[in-house]
Write a protein that holds these residues in place. Structure first.
Motif, PDB file in Angstrom:
ATOM      1  N   TRP A   1      43.997 128.412  30.542  1.00  0.00           N
ATOM      2  CA  TRP A   1      43.368 129.717  30.742  1.00  0.00           C
ATOM      3  C   TRP A   1      44.440 130.806  30.716  1.00  0.00           C
ATOM      4  CZ3 TRP A   1      38.290 130.157  30.379  1.00  0.00           C
ATOM      5  CH2 TRP A   1      37.486 129.057  30.677  1.00  0.00           C
TER       6      TRP A   1
ATOM      7  N   THR B   1      40.460 134.064  29.743  1.00  0.00           N
ATOM      8  CA  THR B   1      39.972 133.520  28.484  1.00  0.00           C
ATOM      9  C   THR B   1      40.758 132.264  28.160  1.00  0.00           C
ATOM     10  OG1 THR B   1      41.510 134.892  27.220  1.00  0.00           O
ATOM     11  CG2 THR B   1      39.298 135.774  27.594  1.00  0.00           C
TER      12      THR B   1
ATOM     13  N   GLY C   1      40.151 132.010  22.836  1.00  0.00           N
ATOM     14  CA  GLY C   1      39.345 133.197  23.054  1.00  0.00           C
ATOM     15  C   GLY C   1      37.859 132.957  22.975  1.00  0.00           C
TER      16      GLY C   1
ATOM     17  N   GLN D   1      35.181 132.292  28.483  1.00  0.00           N
ATOM     18  CA  GLN D   1      35.645 133.209  29.512  1.00  0.00           C
ATOM     19  C   GLN D   1      35.292 132.657  30.889  1.00  0.00           C
ATOM     20  OE1 GLN D   1      33.718 136.964  28.644  1.00  0.00           O
ATOM     21  NE2 GLN D   1      35.379 137.599  27.273  1.00  0.00           N
TER      22      GLN D   1
END
Length: 267
Positions: free
Chosen positions: A192, A210, A214, A217
């Motif tokens: 993360w 994120t 990406g 989340q």
């Protein structure tokens, strides 16, 4: 010097050697409960179980590491500090049997995330809905203060638990600065990405994480720990605790009416 040899529950590298090989939350909880990797914590939890408090002299104390609680597909995690000596160390369930738990479970019930407002012992019928509660240190520490070495030894349990929750986890409410500082390295090592500057702890603080690609989340929400001191000084009030839990629940997609329809509606 780094430990070598077989990882038995008494060895310091037992959590690091054992946790990554477990692929089921229930098995992880069972392994956590066998751990004896931190001699000071083992000695303390067992001494407390022998001496007891007068009010609990008839109790057979759990006196082992206390695993997390909640479903393996939780969308919201709550991370605290460690079990209380005469709370979780007595009952065998996190945040159960102590004033902090009384406040926490009442708030979760009010939000429709728990089946009942009080938690007294294992087997009392408590269920959590979409929420899992865990801690960075699974044994009760003297003076509620684990050492950094004890925190780091215990870290693999938390890291693996969050990895197993990852497919469904959307938000984490972090209760207290100790838990916040313990959790951030676990999340970064799991891939993360933290925002910069590094998010600072505070009640109501939020950070959006994120993954490396990406594509996913996760939200962190900070909240003061519902310790007896924080509650007695009103540094934290029940309403403040409900607010951060409600924020986490909404981000995680756990609206009250879907989780606990029998709970009374607010006025």
């Amino acid at each position: 010097m780094r430990e070598t040899g077989p990882a038995t529950p008494e060895t310091q590298h037992f959590p690091a050697a054992t946790a990554p090989r477990i692929h089921d939350v229930s098995r992880l909880d069972a392994a956590v409960a066998t751990c004896r990797a931190c001699p000071r914590l083992v000695a303390w939890r067992e001494e407390v179980a022998q001496v007891k408090r007068r009010a609990y002299r008839e109790w057979d104390y759990w006196a082992r590491p206390v695993p997390g609680l909640g479903p393996p597909d939780a969308a919201l995690a709550i991370v605290g500090l460690a079990p209380a000596a005469h709370g979780g160390n007595r009952t065998g369930r996190i945040f159960t049997g102590d004033p902090s738990g009384d406040v926490l479970y009442a708030a979760l019930y009010d939000l429709g995330l728990a089946s009942q407002p009080t938690a007294t012992h294992r087997g009392d019928g408590m269920e959590l809905y979409g929420v899992r509660i865990t801690v960075p240190v699974h044994c009760a520490p003297p003076d509620n203060r684990p050492t950094t070495a004890e925190r780091d030894t215990c870290r693999p349990w938390l890291a693996r638990e969050l990895e197993l929750l990852r497919p469904t986890l959307k938000a984490v409410v972090v209760l207290g600065g100790f838990a916040w500082q313990a959790l951030l390295p676990v999340l970064t090592s799991a891939g993360w990405q933290l925002p910069r500057p590094r998010p600072a702890f505070g009640h109501g603080a939020e950070a959006l994480l994120t993954d490396a690609g990406g594509e996913r989340q996760m939200h962190l929400i900070g909240g003061y720990h519902p310790s007896q001191r924080n509650m007695s000084t009103r540094t934290l009030t029940p309403a403040m605790l409900r607010d951060v839990l409600h924020r986490g629940a909404m981000i995680a997609g756990l609206p009250r009416e879907q989780q606990h329809p029998q709970a009374p509606s607010p006025p």
